[in-house]
Scaffold this active site. Structure first.
Site, PDB file in Angstrom:
ATOM      1  N   SER A 142      36.568  51.804  46.140  1.00  0.00           N
ATOM      2  CA  SER A 142      35.390  51.658  47.008  1.00  0.00           C
ATOM      3  C   SER A 142      35.626  52.569  48.206  1.00  0.00           C
ATOM      4  O   SER A 142      36.772  52.985  48.467  1.00  0.00           O
ATOM      5  CB  SER A 142      35.317  50.198  47.477  1.00  0.00           C
ATOM      6  OG  SER A 142      34.462  50.070  48.595  1.00  0.00           O
ATOM      7  N   TYR A 155      39.050  42.311  50.541  1.00  0.00           N
ATOM      8  CA  TYR A 155      38.440  43.389  49.735  1.00  0.00           C
ATOM      9  C   TYR A 155      39.007  44.749  50.147  1.00  0.00           C
ATOM     10  O   TYR A 155      39.413  45.554  49.313  1.00  0.00           O
ATOM     11  CB  TYR A 155      36.924  43.353  49.929  1.00  0.00           C
ATOM     12  CG  TYR A 155      36.126  44.243  48.991  1.00  0.00           C
ATOM     13  CD1 TYR A 155      35.807  43.826  47.706  1.00  0.00           C
ATOM     14  CD2 TYR A 155      35.668  45.500  49.407  1.00  0.00           C
ATOM     15  CE1 TYR A 155      35.046  44.624  46.850  1.00  0.00           C
ATOM     16  CE2 TYR A 155      34.917  46.301  48.563  1.00  0.00           C
ATOM     17  CZ  TYR A 155      34.610  45.860  47.294  1.00  0.00           C
ATOM     18  OH  TYR A 155      33.857  46.666  46.453  1.00  0.00           O
TER      19      TYR A 155
END
Ligand code: NAD
Length: 260
Positions: A142, A155
């Site tokens: 990401s 995350y």
């Protein structure tokens, strides 16, 4: 000849969003996608959708945090096709909360899906890749593999960690012609992001439109979401790497949100 003719690619989290698009695009270029997901019904529905186009596809139930399920799923693929050429470790979730009171159980759950899942699926596929002297591993990172955002402690931690895993595999896998790379998307409108918009609005005390404009897309060059198709392009680029020239790398696909 299509780019992935006869190649078998295990794609985790392939019953939805980004993973599903990767599976569809891989099949369209001759590959056989293995739809690995938590729920066998949704995985089977995706595999059937792909088979309806005339391509092959196979569904396996696989919770990527469960060692036995990962081993069984990969064994089932080997029993059917005799090899796994490509692994796309894509399954993931998001939990947004401030660090100060982030529940430990949520921290562990998120790290487990992203990091244990990447490790377990990598290890299960690697022995077959080494035996075949061929493998292409792509991790779904990401922009949060490179950059931080508020409310996303586990995350961001997990997505940074995947780059470390890919670099180790790039070194260990090289002598077996196994490459490892990471694709790092910006925000993509999938169920994972749709769920976050109201949660972030509540946590930050702003409207949902403001979350989209002022949080998610604020730093892009054009105010646009990245698409599942954009991400699939990058994944298939790494999955089709000719040799070890392209290994240990991470590629950001984010409408310029993050620039290297
Ligand atoms: P999604 O929610 O549409 O799909 C995720 C899939 O993973 C679902 O099918 C779900 O069932 C599956 N999954 C969840 N936990 C699992 C587990 N334990 N075992 C097996 N499968 C499991 O989400 P998405 O947006 O397509 O996300 C896919 C990946 O892309 C994730 O790793 C995510 O972090 C990453 N990503 C997404 C975005 C985005 O903006 N959507 C941006 C960057 C990275």
């Amino acid at each position: 000849m299509s780019r992935f003719d006869g190649k078998v690619g295990l794609i985790t989290g392939a019953a939805s969003g980004i993973g599903k698009e990767i599976a569809i695009r891989f099949a369209a270029e001759g590959g056989i996608p293995i739809i690995a997901d938590l729920n066998l019904e949704t995985a089977t529905a995706t595999a059937e959708e792909i088979r309806a186009t005339g391509a092959d596809a196979f569904a396996v139930a696989m919770n990527v945090t469960d060692e036995a399920q990962v081993e069984k799923g990969t064994d089932d693929v080997i029993a059917k096709y005799g090899k796994i050429d490509i692994l796309v470790s894509n399954a993931g979730i998001q939990i947004v909360k401030p660090l100060v009171d982030f529940p430990f159980a949520d921290w562990k759950k998120l790290l487990s899906i992203h990091l244990d899942g990447a490790f377990l699926t990598t290890r299960a596929c690697l022995k077959h890749m080494y035996a075949a002297n061929y493998g292409r591993v792509v991790y779904m990172g990401s922009v949060h593999s490179k950059e931080a955002s508020k409310l996303k402690a586990p995350y961001v931690t997990a997505k940074h960690g995947l780059i470390g895993l890919a670099k180790v595999l790039a070194k260990e896998g090289a002598e077996h012609n196994v490459t490892a790379n990471v694709v790092c998307p910006g925000f993509v409108r999938t169920p994972l992001v749709d769920k976050q918009i109201p949660e972030q609005a509540e946590a930050l005390g702003i409207t949902e439109d403001e979350v989209i404009k002022n949080v998610m897309l604020k730093d892009t060059v054009d105010g646009q979401f990245t698409t599942i198709d954009d991400v699939a392009d990058a994944v298939l680029f790494f999955a089709g790497a000719k040799n070890n020239a392209l290994t240990g790398q991470s590629l950001v696909v984010s409408h310029g949100w993050f620039m290297q």
